[in-house]
Every structure is written in C-alpha cells, then in structure tokens.
Write a protein that holds these residues in place. Structure first.
Motif, PDB file in Angstrom:
ATOM      1  N   HIS A 132       0.849  -1.406   0.183  1.00 36.64           N
ATOM      2  CA  HIS A 132       0.021   0.159  -0.040  1.00 36.64           C
ATOM      3  C   HIS A 132       0.874   1.230  -0.115  1.00 36.64           C
ATOM      4  CE1 HIS A 132      -4.035  -1.717   0.286  1.00 36.64           C
ATOM      5  NE2 HIS A 132      -3.487  -2.649   1.256  1.00 36.64           N
ATOM      6  N   GLU A 133       2.095   1.227  -0.763  1.00 41.72           N
ATOM      7  CA  GLU A 133       2.890   2.358  -0.421  1.00 41.72           C
ATOM      8  C   GLU A 133       2.545   3.520  -1.336  1.00 41.72           C
ATOM      9  OE1 GLU A 133       4.636  -0.459  -3.675  1.00 41.72           O
ATOM     10  OE2 GLU A 133       3.725  -0.710  -1.673  1.00 41.72           O
ATOM     11  N   ARG A 134       1.340   3.481  -2.070  1.00 41.14           N
ATOM     12  CA  ARG A 134       0.931   4.287  -2.927  1.00 41.14           C
ATOM     13  C   ARG A 134      -0.438   4.744  -2.503  1.00 41.14           C
ATOM     14  NH1 ARG A 134       3.985   2.165  -7.643  1.00 41.14           N
ATOM     15  NH2 ARG A 134       5.650   3.440  -8.000  1.00 41.14           N
ATOM     16  N   ASP A 135      -0.998   4.249  -1.446  1.00 42.42           N
ATOM     17  CA  ASP A 135      -2.149   4.803  -0.779  1.00 42.42           C
ATOM     18  C   ASP A 135      -2.201   5.372   0.386  1.00 42.42           C
ATOM     19  OD1 ASP A 135      -3.215   2.821  -3.014  1.00 42.42           O
ATOM     20  OD2 ASP A 135      -3.128   0.922  -1.794  1.00 42.42           O
ATOM     21  N   PHE A 136      -3.460   6.013   0.403  1.00 38.69           N
ATOM     22  CA  PHE A 136      -3.616   6.844   1.725  1.00 38.69           C
ATOM     23  C   PHE A 136      -4.956   6.757   2.489  1.00 38.69           C
ATOM     24  CE2 PHE A 136      -0.610   8.763  -1.592  1.00 38.69           C
ATOM     25  CZ  PHE A 136       0.377   9.273  -0.704  1.00 38.69           C
ATOM     26  N   TYR A 137      -5.229   7.108   3.561  1.00 37.71           N
ATOM     27  CA  TYR A 137      -6.115   7.352   4.480  1.00 37.71           C
ATOM     28  C   TYR A 137      -6.446   8.753   4.562  1.00 37.71           C
ATOM     29  CZ  TYR A 137      -6.201   2.462   6.308  1.00 37.71           C
ATOM     30  OH  TYR A 137      -6.042   1.110   6.289  1.00 37.71           O
ATOM     31  N   LEU A 138      -7.836   9.218   4.635  1.00 38.70           N
ATOM     32  CA  LEU A 138      -8.150  10.470   4.998  1.00 38.70           C
ATOM     33  C   LEU A 138      -8.411  10.621   6.477  1.00 38.70           C
ATOM     34  CD1 LEU A 138      -8.916  13.307   3.875  1.00 38.70           C
ATOM     35  CD2 LEU A 138     -11.066  12.410   3.629  1.00 38.70           C
ATOM     36  N   LYS A 139      -7.868  11.585   7.052  1.00 40.34           N
ATOM     37  CA  LYS A 139      -7.959  11.831   8.439  1.00 40.34           C
ATOM     38  C   LYS A 139      -8.507  13.244   8.511  1.00 40.34           C
ATOM     39  CE  LYS A 139      -5.969  11.697  13.119  1.00 40.34           C
ATOM     40  NZ  LYS A 139      -4.668  11.436  13.999  1.00 40.34           N
ATOM     41  N   ILE A 140      -9.585  13.538   9.558  1.00 41.79           N
ATOM     42  CA  ILE A 140     -10.063  14.751   9.891  1.00 41.79           C
ATOM     43  C   ILE A 140      -9.995  14.755  11.366  1.00 41.79           C
ATOM     44  CG2 ILE A 140     -11.306  15.311   7.763  1.00 41.79           C
ATOM     45  CD1 ILE A 140     -14.109  14.793   9.398  1.00 41.79           C
ATOM     46  N   GLU A 141      -9.679  15.722  11.828  1.00 43.78           N
ATOM     47  CA  GLU A 141      -9.698  16.205  13.372  1.00 43.78           C
ATOM     48  C   GLU A 141      -9.964  17.764  13.797  1.00 43.78           C
ATOM     49  OE1 GLU A 141      -5.774  15.472  15.224  1.00 43.78           O
ATOM     50  OE2 GLU A 141      -4.965  15.639  13.220  1.00 43.78           O
ATOM     51  N   CYS A 142     -10.572  17.745  15.123  1.00 40.40           N
ATOM     52  CA  CYS A 142     -10.825  18.988  15.666  1.00 40.40           C
ATOM     53  C   CYS A 142      -9.623  19.297  16.827  1.00 40.40           C
ATOM     54  CB  CYS A 142     -12.259  19.193  16.295  1.00 40.40           C
ATOM     55  SG  CYS A 142     -12.658  20.611  16.531  1.00 40.40           S
ATOM     56  N   LEU A 143      -8.848  20.135  16.509  1.00 34.38           N
ATOM     57  CA  LEU A 143      -8.050  20.589  17.612  1.00 34.38           C
ATOM     58  C   LEU A 143      -8.551  21.023  18.971  1.00 34.38           C
ATOM     59  CD1 LEU A 143      -5.109  22.046  15.291  1.00 34.38           C
ATOM     60  CD2 LEU A 143      -5.315  19.630  16.091  1.00 34.38           C
ATOM     61  N   GLN A 144      -9.874  21.636  18.770  1.00 32.66           N
ATOM     62  CA  GLN A 144     -10.357  22.281  19.777  1.00 32.66           C
ATOM     63  C   GLN A 144     -10.365  21.083  20.968  1.00 32.66           C
ATOM     64  OE1 GLN A 144     -14.565  24.058  19.843  1.00 32.66           O
ATOM     65  NE2 GLN A 144     -13.193  25.860  19.880  1.00 32.66           N
ATOM     66  N   ASP A 145     -11.168  20.122  20.555  1.00 31.28           N
ATOM     67  CA  ASP A 145     -11.808  19.198  21.470  1.00 31.28           C
ATOM     68  C   ASP A 145     -11.121  17.813  21.285  1.00 31.28           C
ATOM     69  OD1 ASP A 145     -13.082  17.938  19.341  1.00 31.28           O
ATOM     70  OD2 ASP A 145     -15.056  18.414  19.977  1.00 31.28           O
TER      71      ASP A 145
END
Length: 139
Positions: free
Chosen positions: A76-89
């Motif tokens: 999976h060297e050319r694959d990506f996960y998407l991550k979203i995060e809220c720094l506030q909480d």
C-alpha cells in the motif's frame, strides 16, 4: 465506542530580540523551559494561550506498511487514508478505506475550511467511516 480526546491550544510567544514563535500543545501539558525560549535562547517577554477554532484539520496518512521484515518490502505504498480532526476538542476520524493520491486529495479538499459539525455531516454522507474514532479504523 468512546474516544480519548486531547484538547489542544496554541501557545504564542514573543521575545524582544527575536520573532514570535507558536507551539501547538496539548492543553494539559505544562509549559517547559524550551517552550519559553526562542531558537536563539532569548526568553519570551509575552505569551498568550489560545484555544483553536472548531474547524477541522485535514491530513492524508500514508497507508504503507512493511509486508516482509527481511526484505523491507512495503504494501500500500501509494495509498492514503483521509483523517479529519478537531484540535479544539481532540475529536478525530480516519477513513475506512484507502485512496490513491488524486482521489485522496480531492476528498481532502471537500473538508478544508469546514467547521466540525459540517465536517461530521459530510463524513457520514460520504460514508467514510462513521464508527472510526481517534486512531481506530473499522473496515
């Protein structure tokens, strides 16, 4: 499913002789000597702590991992996960599936500039992994 949420804060410092510097820190982390000194070892004369806004941060995480520890061959060297995060909480979610670079970037762009509530609604609408909280990925 419960998520350990670590609140963040922006720590903004200024010294008389150097430029300002900013540190993104866990909110409950004590300030260190390194924090209050510039790279030129000038002590801060001013500091402010500010909570982040409720906008999400968007990251693309490499999905690569070692599949052979002898040869070092990767999968999976050319694959990506998407991550979203809220720094506030500290709320975060990672996509259930991996994407090729172009698709990952297109998806990431959809979340740029969104507040947490709108991002969560879009995340669920796109079925990206509504049960994925923090660093856990449910396939």
């Amino acid at each position: 499913m419960e998520q350990d949420m670590v609140e963040k804060e922006w720590r903004i410092y200024s010294s008389e002789d150097d430029r300002d510097w900013v540190i993104l820190s866990d909110r409950d982390r004590a300030e260190t000597k390194e924090d209050i000194h510039s790279v030129n070892q000038k002590e801060a004369v001013m500091r402010m702590y500010r909570r982040p806004g409720d906008f999400v941060s968007v990251s693309l995480l490499s999905a690569s991992y070692e599949i052979d520890d002898v040869t070092g061959k990767l999968g999976h060297e050319r694959d990506f996960y998407l991550k979203i995060e809220c720094l506030q909480d500290g709320w975060a979610s990672i996509s259930s599936q991996v994407y090729k670079k172009e698709e990952a970037v297109t998806l990431a762009n959809l979340f740029m500039g969104l507040r947490k509530d709108a991002a969560i609604k879009l995340w669920k609408l796109k079925k990206l992994g509504e049960n994925n909280l923090g660093d856990r990925i449910e396939k």
